[in-house]
Design a protein around this motif. Structure first.
Motif, short mmCIF file in Angstrom:
data_model
loop_
_atom_site.label_atom_id
_atom_site.label_comp_id
_atom_site.label_asym_id
_atom_site.label_seq_id
_atom_site.Cartn_x
_atom_site.Cartn_y
_atom_site.Cartn_z
N ILE A 79 0.83 -1.21 0.00
CA ILE A 79 0.00 0.00 0.00
C ILE A 79 0.87 1.26 0.00
O ILE A 79 0.64 2.20 -0.76
N GLY A 80 1.89 1.29 0.87
CA GLY A 80 2.76 2.45 0.95
C GLY A 80 3.49 2.72 -0.36
O GLY A 80 3.62 3.88 -0.79
N THR A 81 3.95 1.67 -1.01
CA THR A 81 4.69 1.83 -2.26
C THR A 81 3.75 2.22 -3.40
O THR A 81 4.12 3.00 -4.29
N LEU A 82 2.51 1.71 -3.38
CA LEU A 82 1.53 2.13 -4.38
C LEU A 82 1.17 3.61 -4.21
O LEU A 82 0.94 4.32 -5.21
N LEU A 83 1.14 4.09 -2.97
CA LEU A 83 0.90 5.51 -2.74
C LEU A 83 2.01 6.35 -3.39
O LEU A 83 1.74 7.39 -4.01
N PHE A 92 10.15 5.67 -5.34
CA PHE A 92 10.57 5.29 -3.99
C PHE A 92 9.63 4.24 -3.42
O PHE A 92 8.42 4.28 -3.66
N ALA A 93 10.19 3.31 -2.65
CA ALA A 93 9.40 2.23 -2.05
C ALA A 93 9.34 2.40 -0.54
O ALA A 93 10.23 2.99 0.06
N GLN A 94 8.30 1.86 0.05
CA GLN A 94 8.11 1.97 1.50
C GLN A 94 7.92 0.59 2.12
O GLN A 94 7.40 -0.33 1.49
N ALA A 95 8.36 0.47 3.36
CA ALA A 95 8.18 -0.76 4.14
C ALA A 95 8.47 -0.42 5.60
O ALA A 95 8.81 0.72 5.93
N ALA A 96 8.34 -1.41 6.47
CA ALA A 96 8.61 -1.19 7.89
C ALA A 96 10.07 -0.80 8.09
O ALA A 96 10.98 -1.49 7.62
N GLY A 97 10.29 0.32 8.77
CA GLY A 97 11.64 0.85 8.91
C GLY A 97 12.53 0.01 9.81
O GLY A 97 12.13 -0.40 10.91
N MET A 98 13.74 -0.25 9.34
CA MET A 98 14.74 -0.94 10.15
C MET A 98 15.14 -0.04 11.31
O MET A 98 15.32 1.16 11.16
N GLY A 99 15.31 -0.61 12.47
CA GLY A 99 15.61 0.17 13.67
C GLY A 99 14.33 0.47 14.40
O GLY A 99 14.22 0.23 15.61
N LEU A 100 13.33 0.97 13.68
CA LEU A 100 12.04 1.23 14.30
C LEU A 100 11.34 -0.07 14.67
O LEU A 100 10.64 -0.13 15.69
N LEU A 329 3.36 12.95 2.73
CA LEU A 329 1.98 12.54 2.99
C LEU A 329 1.82 11.04 2.76
O LEU A 329 1.14 10.35 3.55
N CYS A 330 2.43 10.52 1.70
CA CYS A 330 2.40 9.08 1.44
C CYS A 330 2.99 8.31 2.61
O CYS A 330 2.45 7.28 3.04
N ASP A 331 4.08 8.82 3.14
CA ASP A 331 4.76 8.18 4.26
C ASP A 331 3.86 8.14 5.49
O ASP A 331 3.78 7.13 6.18
N GLY A 363 6.79 6.90 -11.02
CA GLY A 363 6.05 6.01 -10.15
C GLY A 363 5.92 4.59 -10.67
O GLY A 363 5.56 3.68 -9.92
N LEU A 364 6.22 4.37 -11.96
CA LEU A 364 6.15 3.01 -12.50
C LEU A 364 7.17 2.11 -11.78
O LEU A 364 6.91 0.93 -11.57
N THR A 365 8.31 2.68 -11.43
CA THR A 365 9.30 1.92 -10.66
C THR A 365 8.68 1.41 -9.36
O THR A 365 8.83 0.24 -9.00
N SER A 366 7.97 2.27 -8.67
CA SER A 366 7.33 1.90 -7.41
C SER A 366 6.23 0.88 -7.63
O SER A 366 6.04 -0.04 -6.81
N LEU A 367 5.49 1.02 -8.71
CA LEU A 367 4.42 0.07 -9.02
C LEU A 367 4.98 -1.34 -9.19
O LEU A 367 4.41 -2.31 -8.65
N VAL A 368 6.08 -1.46 -9.91
CA VAL A 368 6.71 -2.78 -10.12
C VAL A 368 7.18 -3.36 -8.78
O VAL A 368 6.97 -4.55 -8.50
#
Length: 485
Positions: A79-83, A92-100, A329-331, A363-368
């Motif tokens: 969901i985060g990466t699609l945003l 740019f891609a999103q996922a659960a942050g390392m460290g956090l 905002l996506c983040d 954003g196509l990079t993020s979609l893939v």
């Protein structure tokens, strides 16, 4: 005419035009092929999070939490990466942050276990804290205040915080691998390698670290996930054992996700526990935890956006990343979504730079990348044969990457050097990211005051330092238990 419409070339051209119109590929100077390759590159650079995230949050073995975070973490990443793909239209891609995620485990799961409570309830209470921080993220991002707060903080702390987190998660990795152990005389020491049962996993993890480093030196894409797989092979070879093929059925994995993950923030009991002394340490500790998660995510996202955007030459006339407010905002939306789905703070991944380096500009990079993450939802039976020690090299290597931020601290200026150093070392030594930020902030304000360097730009860090000072005072007086924060 009919034949024209059924020709493959027609549909291919239609799809190209649709993608180009949606993402502005031609306008950005890229191509569909380049964007697809970049998306795959980003995925292989960060897909280790699929296994590492549930292992970090579940700790030493709660299968329900592991299953819930496995599913929730992947869906939140999608969901985060699609945003990012459709709202910000950035590669740019999103996922659960390392460290956090490690911080989440220590503050909520481990704290509940230490207090003799159910770790699942601690996990659910933690999701409420992340949910509240997500709401604050969204409000700050929507008003533009989040960017102003992040950029107003001292540069030395901005550089020291990710470096300190790097040391912290490297410590967790070395500990989970059994390379370092607790010692009553020296606090920590090297494990007793005379016992092969201890030496075997430690050696496998060490070789995994070397493998990742060598692959990265040669710019091999997906070096971290290859390191995890290599460590798995070393582990089974050195222990002379075979994988116990008793994987958790996919249905059971999704069931745990539905029972304890996605339902947590909708339960009144989770909200009560989130602000209770037993699980968190009280209301004040909960407030400071929310602030800490906000701060760390701010620095992480801002740093990643500036670094990746600069590499891709995607900066505006003021030297800021293009569409930065939308990216923020996506983040924030992703963090809110992640809490609902059962995982820790979602953030923009620095590994997105790998896709940018491969030519990704839209954003196509993020979609893939998002589509690749979606496929991982059905790989939980395979994931269960990978031993927990196999993720340790990934933690150590990510720690190495994060530590490079500290080299940018001005060590000739004690106003920068001392707060940065205290932030760096207090995170791993006190086993808390929050303690590192708090002590660093307090020291910065005090040194600025006593050297006459205090200015109106230091108001924000002063407020943060004051909150942490009150928290430490409450711990000192015994009002709140020290293990809770």
């Amino acid at each position: 005419m009919f034949l024209f419409f059924i020709k493959a070339s027609f549909w291919e051209e239609l799809m190209k035009n649709l993608l180009d119109k949606t993402f502005g590929i031609t306008e950005s100077g890229s191509t569909i092929k380049t964007e697809i390759i970049a998306g795959l590159t980003t995925f292989f650079a960060m897909c280790y999070i699929v296994l590492v995230n549930p292992t970090q949050i579940a700790g030493d073995g709660n299968p329900q939490i592991w299953n819930s975070v496995f599913v929730g973490g992947i869906i939140a990443a999608v969901i985060g990466t699609l945003l990012m793909a459709f709202l910000a239209r950035l590669p740019f891609a999103q996922a659960a942050g390392m460290g956090l995620n490690s911080f989440f485990f220590v503050c909520f799961v481990l704290t509940a276990m230490t207090a003799g409570e159910d770790p699942v309830e601690g996990y659910q209470a933690g999701l409420v804290i992340i949910f509240v921080s997500g709401i604050i993220f969204m409000l700050l991002s929507a008003t533009g205040l989040r960017h102003k707060i992040a950029t107003a903080l001292p540069e030395c702390l901005k550089k020291a915080i990710p470096a300190g987190i790097g040391l912290f998660i490297a410590l967790l990795g070395l500990k989970s691998a059994g390379i370092i152990v607790a010692d009553r005389y020296t606090l920590v020491s090297l494990a007793d390698l005379t016992q092969w049962s201890i030496a075997a996993p430690a050696l496998a993890a060490f070789l995994g670290i070397i493998l990742i480093a060598v692959l990265s030196k040669f710019n091999v894409k997906g070096s971290i996930i290859l390191g995890i797989l290599g460590t798995t092979l070393f582990y089974y070879l050195f222990t002379w054992s075979a994988p116990a093929w008793d994987p958790t059925p996919i249905g059971e994995t999704f069931r745990d996700f539905g029972e304890i993950g996605i339902t947590a923030v909708f339960q009144g009991e989770s909200w009560v526990n989130a602000f209770s002394a037993e699980y968190i340490g009280g209301v004040f500790s909960a407030i400071l935890l929310i602030i800490t998660f906000c701060l760390v995510d701010m620095f992480d996202t801002v740093g990643t956006l500036y670094g990746a955007a600069a590499e891709a030459n995607m900066m505006d006339e003021n030297g800021n990343p293009i569409r930065m407010e939308k990216a923020m905002l996506c983040d924030s939306i992703a963090t809110l979504t992640g809490a609902v789905l059962g995982t820790s703070t979602i953030t923009t991944f620095v590994e997105s730079s790998a896709g940018v380096a491969a030519g990704g500009r839209t954003g196509l990079t993020s979609l893939v990348t998002a589509m690749c993450f979606a496929v991982c939802l059905f790989l939980s039976p395979v994931a269960n044969i990978i031993p927990s020690v196999a993720t340790a090299p990934a933690l150590v290597f990510v720690g190495v990457l994060m530590l490079k931020n500290f080299s940018k601290v001005d060590m000739n200026d004690m106003r920068s050097a001392v707060p940065a150093f205290l932030t760096l070392v207090m995170m791993p030594l006190t086993y808390s990211i929050a303690n590192g930020i708090g002590i660093g902030a307090i020291s910065y304000v005090l040194i600025s005051l006593f050297t006459g360097k205090y200015s109106k730009n230091d108001i924000i860090i002063t407020v943060i330092a004051a909150l942490f000072a009150v928290r430490f005072a409450l711990v000192f007086t015994g009002t709140y238990p020290v293990y809770a924060f």
